[in-house]
Write a protein that holds these residues in place. Structure first.
Motif: not given
Length: 229
Positions: A40-49, A94-101
């Motif tokens: 989750i912390q990485k998602m906030h840094k746009n590090e989705n992979i 769930c958060l990753l799915s939302i960010l990746q649409d």
């Protein structure tokens, strides 16, 4: 009573096995929570992979624990420490799915309970608020509005569930979501109003600046000594 010792031996063996699996499960849950929070912390840094890699590690740990407990000690699958791990893992996916649409994952695909999945969606609302505020700070208002719409959609979906707290304790999550949404609505409204004011001031500033420059030019021409003579 000649068989009492054999009965006690069997019970002791069963409980020893259960205690060992419980300790292993607690350790695995700590790892699942740690991997999920890092993701989750990485998602906030746009590090989705990188976030997806952490979530896969967490899911692998959970899958292993499920395979160990499901046959003889499946009651451990519904303990508090397992529910906490389910909730963190669900939130991350769930958060990753939302960010990746993408579509949200199914609870059974994550090996989590329905109650932990619903509660995790309430946590996702909090993460979406953080993302909305980040967008506002960086003047990405369209993205901020899109995140806010997703917050509202999750909240409306959660309102469908009105069951006794003994089944699922979701009332507090619903209330927290409502508070977060109202705060975010206020923050977003203020930001959008400020943007409109700035745009209007910018449109007014341009002709005023041009007029000021023309006025200065005329003053310079009036003071031109060659013209005076």
């Amino acid at each position: 009573m000649e068989n009492i010792e054999s009965i006690m031996d069997a019970i002791e063996k069963y409980l020893d096995e259960k205690e060992d699996l419980r300790e292993r499960s607690i350790k695995a849950c700590r790892n699942i929570i740690r991997h999920s929070r890092k993701a989750i912390q990485k998602m906030h840094k746009n590090e989705n992979i990188e976030a997806a890699n952490d979530l896969e590690k967490a899911l692998a740990e959970l899958t292993e624990i499920h395979s160990l407990l499901k046959d003889r000690h499946n009651d451990l699958l519904y303990t508090g420490f397992m529910e906490n791990a389910y909730r963190e893992l669900s939130e991350g996916f769930c958060l990753l799915s939302i960010l990746q649409d993408e579509n949200l994952p199914q609870p059974e695909d994550l090996n989590v309970t329905s109650s932990s999945y619903l509660l995790s969606l309430g946590d996702v609302v909090g993460e979406l608020r953080r993302l909305t505020l980040d967008c506002i700070r960086n003047n990405r208002y369209d993205e901020a509005e899109e995140f806010f719409r997703k917050m509202e959609k999750i909240y409306i979906s959660l309102l469908r569930f009105d069951y006794p707290s003994g089944m699922i304790s979701i009332k507090k999550t619903q209330d927290n979501c409502r508070v977060l949404i109202e705060k975010t609505r206020g923050d977003l409204t203020v930001a959008l109003c400020n943007r409109k004011i700035e745009e209007k001031l910018s449109r007014l500033e341009k002709p005023l600046k041009e007029k000021t420059e023309e006025s200065k030019k005329e003053d310079v021409e009036d003071l031109n000594i060659d013209r005076v003579w």
